[in-house]
Design a protein around this motif. Structure first.
Motif, PDB file in Angstrom:
ATOM      1  N   SER A 142     -32.758  71.528  55.234  1.00  0.00           N
ATOM      2  CA  SER A 142     -33.536  71.214  56.441  1.00  0.00           C
ATOM      3  C   SER A 142     -34.453  72.400  56.722  1.00  0.00           C
ATOM      4  N   PHE A 143     -35.570  72.120  57.356  1.00  0.00           N
ATOM      5  CA  PHE A 143     -36.540  73.173  57.636  1.00  0.00           C
ATOM      6  C   PHE A 143     -36.076  74.010  58.822  1.00  0.00           C
ATOM      7  N   TYR A 144     -36.234  75.322  58.669  1.00  0.00           N
ATOM      8  CA  TYR A 144     -35.812  76.299  59.676  1.00  0.00           C
ATOM      9  C   TYR A 144     -37.067  76.984  60.211  1.00  0.00           C
ATOM     10  N   TYR A 153     -37.275  76.357  53.896  1.00  0.00           N
ATOM     11  CA  TYR A 153     -36.374  75.299  53.420  1.00  0.00           C
ATOM     12  C   TYR A 153     -35.602  75.844  52.227  1.00  0.00           C
ATOM     13  N   ILE A 154     -34.267  75.597  52.223  1.00  0.00           N
ATOM     14  CA  ILE A 154     -33.443  75.993  51.074  1.00  0.00           C
ATOM     15  C   ILE A 154     -32.595  74.800  50.659  1.00  0.00           C
ATOM     16  N   LEU A 164     -29.885  82.660  48.469  1.00  0.00           N
ATOM     17  CA  LEU A 164     -30.459  81.367  48.823  1.00  0.00           C
ATOM     18  C   LEU A 164     -31.121  80.791  47.585  1.00  0.00           C
ATOM     19  N   TYR A 165     -30.950  79.488  47.349  1.00  0.00           N
ATOM     20  CA  TYR A 165     -31.459  78.844  46.134  1.00  0.00           C
ATOM     21  C   TYR A 165     -32.339  77.656  46.527  1.00  0.00           C
ATOM     22  N   GLY A 166     -33.366  77.425  45.645  1.00  0.00           N
ATOM     23  CA  GLY A 166     -34.289  76.318  45.888  1.00  0.00           C
ATOM     24  C   GLY A 166     -35.098  76.526  47.154  1.00  0.00           C
ATOM     25  N   MET A 167     -35.847  77.630  47.237  1.00  0.00           N
ATOM     26  CA  MET A 167     -36.517  78.031  48.468  1.00  0.00           C
ATOM     27  C   MET A 167     -37.963  77.525  48.499  1.00  0.00           C
ATOM     28  N   ILE A 168     -38.392  77.057  49.676  1.00  0.00           N
ATOM     29  CA  ILE A 168     -39.782  76.702  49.960  1.00  0.00           C
ATOM     30  C   ILE A 168     -40.157  77.397  51.269  1.00  0.00           C
ATOM     31  N   ILE A 169     -41.214  78.215  51.222  1.00  0.00           N
ATOM     32  CA  ILE A 169     -41.616  79.012  52.376  1.00  0.00           C
ATOM     33  C   ILE A 169     -43.059  78.680  52.724  1.00  0.00           C
ATOM     34  N   TYR A 170     -43.294  78.341  54.010  1.00  0.00           N
ATOM     35  CA  TYR A 170     -44.641  78.132  54.532  1.00  0.00           C
ATOM     36  C   TYR A 170     -44.947  79.292  55.481  1.00  0.00           C
ATOM     37  N   ASP A 171     -45.813  80.191  55.025  1.00  0.00           N
ATOM     38  CA  ASP A 171     -46.182  81.367  55.811  1.00  0.00           C
ATOM     39  C   ASP A 171     -47.508  81.092  56.525  1.00  0.00           C
TER      40      ASP A 171
END
Length: 590
Positions: A142-144, A153-154, A164-171
């Motif tokens: 879930s998005f944090y 998102y992990i 943490l695995y499978g990371m997606i980061i929106y900066d």
């Protein structure tokens, strides 16, 4: 008495304080959980919150303790024994009354000196806690978004190692148009030593970044440049202040919640002068504003408090400016001029209306602020009076119900306190919103319960059966026209014979009493016959003396006639009672 009352007062006070603190915790739980607050900060917050809620817990504790003490005395017949020994209820309550007076005096100084400091520090800590950034606790799949300007998102994480695995980061720290997207196989979070930055160590991933920057000459070519980067290991920093920063207390201390009586009075006077000066300024501007070609107004007061605005006398000798003829405007050859004049007049009216509404809001805000200061000033005295009122409700009520323990006293205390709280909250809102005078709204709850305390105290002194079910049952039976009847019978064994001469004397005395009451009854106007009458008071004891003496008669006719007498004679019973008395007299003394 003090040895019984003081331990119960202390116990009930801490119980009530704990209950209101739990209510405070439930209301603020969302602001406290997940912030990583230390125990000293939480302990300080709850300590000042406990001091703030003393005005709510102390009256309830006094009510409950007094109910329990005098309820126990009544249940164990100790109160009855003391009254039988000639000790009045006020003398029994005297030592506790002195203690309650000292408690009320101490409550006043607590409200004036301790409570403003406690409220200021509690609200300062609470606002500081609300502004603290929550701890990083990233959920799986879930998005944090608790980290500022970043969504994360992990897929899953290892609780033991923190990986943490499978990371997606929106900066989005550079703006939405320059959003940076980072994909990584794994990574780990850490804070810098000063806890002002969030360090992210990433492994095996890609980064996509828009280059939407007009200074570089892009954005007008019809395309959006971007940058793509692949990495095996990358370190990224984010601004994230995880420290607890305490706010300045002086801002809250300057508010009404942090002021004592002298400071509140000074603030009320200052706000009042400010409101008066603003009102005088607005009035002067209104008088100086020209309307329909007339300037320099002066107020002339008329009988009945009315007043009108007229032009000043010193300008009467000066030629007044010409007044425009409105008919000539609308009868002009060009309708466009008339329309423009009307539009300009409407715009001027709307502008002046908005200006007056703004000035009204300014004065309304100042008046509301002055009411809040006045409310806080009145509350410095309400706690002490509420303690006295609750004691004079609880102690006599406990002596009446004669029930000790925590059962019945707790139910009655909670019920009375809920009524007090509802009335107090209603009065506070009325005073805050200006729907009633401040002193009326704040003292409404105390004024509502004061008659109840006087009533219970009087009933306890007179040993009245306030909570006797039979009393209310008989009252409602009389209300619907049903009353209990006598059921006397001829006794098989008579211990004392009835002497006719003495019986005739008692009957003659009863007959004279009934006749006197009947004369007043017949002279009264019919609606007034329902009102109390002093002439009815001697009827009951005279009737009781006749019945008690003649019930030993061996004559069945006399016994049957006695059964016709009511238990509690009313005015409407007087004619029948007179007839019955004459019949008995004729039977005994023919």
């Amino acid at each position: 008495m003090l040895q019984r009352f003081i331990p119960l007062l202390v116990m009930t006070f801490f119980i009530c304080l704990f209950i209101v603190l739990m209510q405070f915790l439930f209301r603020q739980i969302d602001d406290l959980v997940g912030k990583g607050l230390t125990f000293d900060v939480l302990g300080e917050l709850f300590f000042y919150a406990a001091l703030t809620f003393v005005p709510m817990a102390l009256p309830l504790a006094v009510l409950l303790a007094s109910l329990m003490v005098f309820g126990n005395l009544g249940e164990k017949f100790e109160l009855t024994a003391m009254k039988a020994a000639g000790i009045s209820l006020f003398r029994i309550m005297r030592s506790i009354m002195v203690l309650i007076i000292f408690v009320a005096i101490g409550a006043f100084f607590f409200q004036n000196n301790v409570l403003p400091v406690a409220q200021s520090r509690m609200w300062t800590l609470l606002f500081s806690v609300r502004q603290k950034t929550p701890e990083v606790e990233i959920p799986e799949r879930s998005f944090y978004d608790a980290i500022p300007n970043m969504n994360l998102y992990i897929d899953h994480k290892n609780p033991e190692t923190g990986m943490l695995y499978g990371m997606i980061i929106y900066d989005m720290s550079q703006g939405v148009d320059n959003t940076r997207v980072i994909l990584a196989d794994s990574g780990k979070f850490a804070f810098t030593e000063d806890k002002t930055r969030l360090f992210l160590d990433l492994h095996y991933g890609e980064m996509f970044e828009n280059l939407n920057n007009n200074s570089m000459g892009f954005g007008t070519q019809g395309y959006m440049p971007f940058r793509r980067e692949q990495f095996t290991e990358k370190q990224v920093y984010f601004m994230f202040d995880a420290n607890f920063n305490r706010m300045d207390e002086s801002g809250i201390r300057s508010q009404y919640v942090g002021q004592n009586i002298s400071q509140l009075r000074h603030s009320i006077d200052s706000i009042g002068r400010q409101v008066d000066s603003i009102g005088d300024q607005y009035a002067a501007e209104l008088l100086a504003t020209p309307y329909v070609g007339i300037t320099d107004y002066s107020l002339q007061f008329l009988p009945g408090g009315r007043h009108i605005a007229t032009q000043l006398d010193r300008h009467q000798s000066v030629q007044a400016p010409p007044i425009t003829d409105l008919d000539s405007v609308f009868n002009s050859p060009s309708p466009a001029f008339a329309k423009s004049y009307v539009s300009q007049a409407l715009n001027d009216a709307r502008r002046q209306r908005q200006e007056f509404e703004y000035r009204t809001l300014v004065l309304t805000d100042q008046a509301r602020l002055m009411r809040r200061h006045d409310i806080e000033l009145q509350r410095k005295f309400t706690l002490s009076v509420a303690i006295l009122v609750f004691f004079f409700i609880g102690a006599p009520l406990g002596a009446i119900i004669k029930k000790g323990g925590l059962g019945t006293p707790l139910v009655i205390s909670v019920f009375l306190f809920i009524v007090y709280y509802i009335i107090d909250n209603t009065g506070y809102k009325m005073a805050r919103d200006g729907k009633a005078a401040v002193w009326i709204g704040i003292w409404l709850s105390t004024a509502a319960l004061l008659p109840l305390g006087i009533f219970f105290t009087r009933k306890a002194i007179d040993d009245s059966a306030v909570f006797n079910i039979d009393t209310y049952k008989n009252f409602f039976l009389r209300l619907v026209g049903k009353r209990p009847e006598r059921s006397l019978e001829v006794k098989e064994v008579i211990m004392s014979e009835v002497e006719p001469q003495h019986a005739v004397e008692l009957l003659q005395d009863l007959r004279n009493t009934i006749a006197a009451a009947s004369n007043v009854y017949n002279r009264r106007w019919r609606p007034l016959r329902l009102l109390p009458c002093k002439q009815m008071q001697p009827v009951a004891p005279a009737l009781s003396a006749v019945v008690d003496y003649l019930c030993n008669s061996s004559d069945a006719v006399v016994i049957n006639l006695l059964n016709k007498y009511p238990f509690e004679p009313l005015r409407r019973d007087l004619p029948d009672m007179l007839t019955t008395t004459d019949s008995i007299l004729n039977r005994i003394n023919p």
